[in-house]
Design a protein around this motif. Structure first.
Motif, PDB file in Angstrom:
ATOM      1  N   GLU A   1      73.301  50.484  40.346  1.00  0.00           N
ATOM      2  CA  GLU A   1      74.401  49.749  40.979  1.00  0.00           C
ATOM      3  C   GLU A   1      73.936  49.047  42.256  1.00  0.00           C
ATOM      4  N   VAL A   2      73.109  49.715  43.031  1.00  0.00           N
ATOM      5  CA  VAL A   2      72.579  49.113  44.262  1.00  0.00           C
ATOM      6  C   VAL A   2      71.686  47.921  43.914  1.00  0.00           C
ATOM      7  N   VAL A   3      70.841  48.074  42.910  1.00  0.00           N
ATOM      8  CA  VAL A   3      69.972  46.968  42.495  1.00  0.00           C
ATOM      9  C   VAL A   3      70.818  45.778  42.031  1.00  0.00           C
ATOM     10  N   SER A   4      71.865  46.033  41.285  1.00  0.00           N
ATOM     11  CA  SER A   4      72.759  44.941  40.855  1.00  0.00           C
ATOM     12  C   SER A   4      73.364  44.231  42.057  1.00  0.00           C
ATOM     13  N   ARG A   5      73.790  45.007  43.040  1.00  0.00           N
ATOM     14  CA  ARG A   5      74.376  44.406  44.240  1.00  0.00           C
ATOM     15  C   ARG A   5      73.332  43.606  45.017  1.00  0.00           C
ATOM     16  N   LEU A   6      72.118  44.127  45.109  1.00  0.00           N
ATOM     17  CA  LEU A   6      71.045  43.393  45.794  1.00  0.00           C
ATOM     18  C   LEU A   6      70.778  42.051  45.111  1.00  0.00           C
ATOM     19  N   ARG A   7      70.831  42.041  43.783  1.00  0.00           N
ATOM     20  CA  ARG A   7      70.600  40.794  43.042  1.00  0.00           C
ATOM     21  C   ARG A   7      71.753  39.812  43.215  1.00  0.00           C
ATOM     22  N   GLN A   8      72.950  40.320  43.442  1.00  0.00           N
ATOM     23  CA  GLN A   8      74.073  39.426  43.752  1.00  0.00           C
ATOM     24  C   GLN A   8      73.851  38.740  45.095  1.00  0.00           C
ATOM     25  N   ILE A   9      73.285  39.476  46.026  1.00  0.00           N
ATOM     26  CA  ILE A   9      73.016  38.943  47.366  1.00  0.00           C
ATOM     27  C   ILE A   9      71.833  37.982  47.337  1.00  0.00           C
ATOM     28  N   ASN A  10      70.792  38.351  46.603  1.00  0.00           N
ATOM     29  CA  ASN A  10      69.578  37.530  46.522  1.00  0.00           C
ATOM     30  C   ASN A  10      69.103  37.498  45.076  1.00  0.00           C
TER      31      ASN A  10
END
Length: 153
Positions: A59-68
């Motif tokens: 979930e954190v990786v998905s959120r990081l990819r949304q940001i960058n």
């Protein structure tokens, strides 16, 4: 801790995720369980120690990819377990390659640090001091290689 809080923490940790590939879970957990990190002039940060499970990490990786959206996964060798090893591996990949002088220096530094820990454990301060001086010499060589490589880029 919520996904957004974890994501923001990882972004704020100097040299962790913000500008490069996403480290594997084992490396992220090595950083998080320490409860803090000091990157010298790049800053330090503290938090309550914790670890992520597979689901939260995803979930954190998905959120990081949304940001960058340009963040990529990295596939370091299995022996890259710690945040220090992660940083070294990234530097070798970026500025040297597996058989480069930089890689050799990091390997020598690790071997010397192991010997240093043994000397300190048995109270051999004379040999420990000699190794500390040798490690500082290796650190200086690493710094020179990185400074030279950065000038070229």
């Amino acid at each position: 801790m919520e996904i957004e809080e974890i994501t923001n923490l990882l972004i704020r940790i100097p040299y962790s995720i913000k500008s490069g590939p996403i480290p594997p879970l084992r490396v992220v957990n090595d950083m998080l369980i320490r409860g803090g990190i000091d990157r010298g002039m790049s800053g330090s940060l503290t938090w309550e120690p914790f670890e992520l499970n597979d689901r939260t990490y995803s979930e954190v990786v998905s959120r990081l990819r949304q940001i960058n959206s340009e963040l990529i996964d990295a596939d370091p060798p299995p022996n890259v377990l710690t945040s220090e090893q992660w940083m070294e591996w990234r530097l070798v990949q970026r500025f040297g390659g597996e058989n480069s002088e930089l890689s050799v220096l990091f390997n020598n530094r690790h071997a010397m640090k192991e010997k240093l820990e043994n000397f300190e454990r048995i109270g051999d301060q004379s040999n420990a001091m000699q190794l500390k001086i040798a490690i500082m010499g290796i650190d200086a060589q690493i710094s020179e290689i990185l400074a030279s490589a950065r000038k070229k880029n």
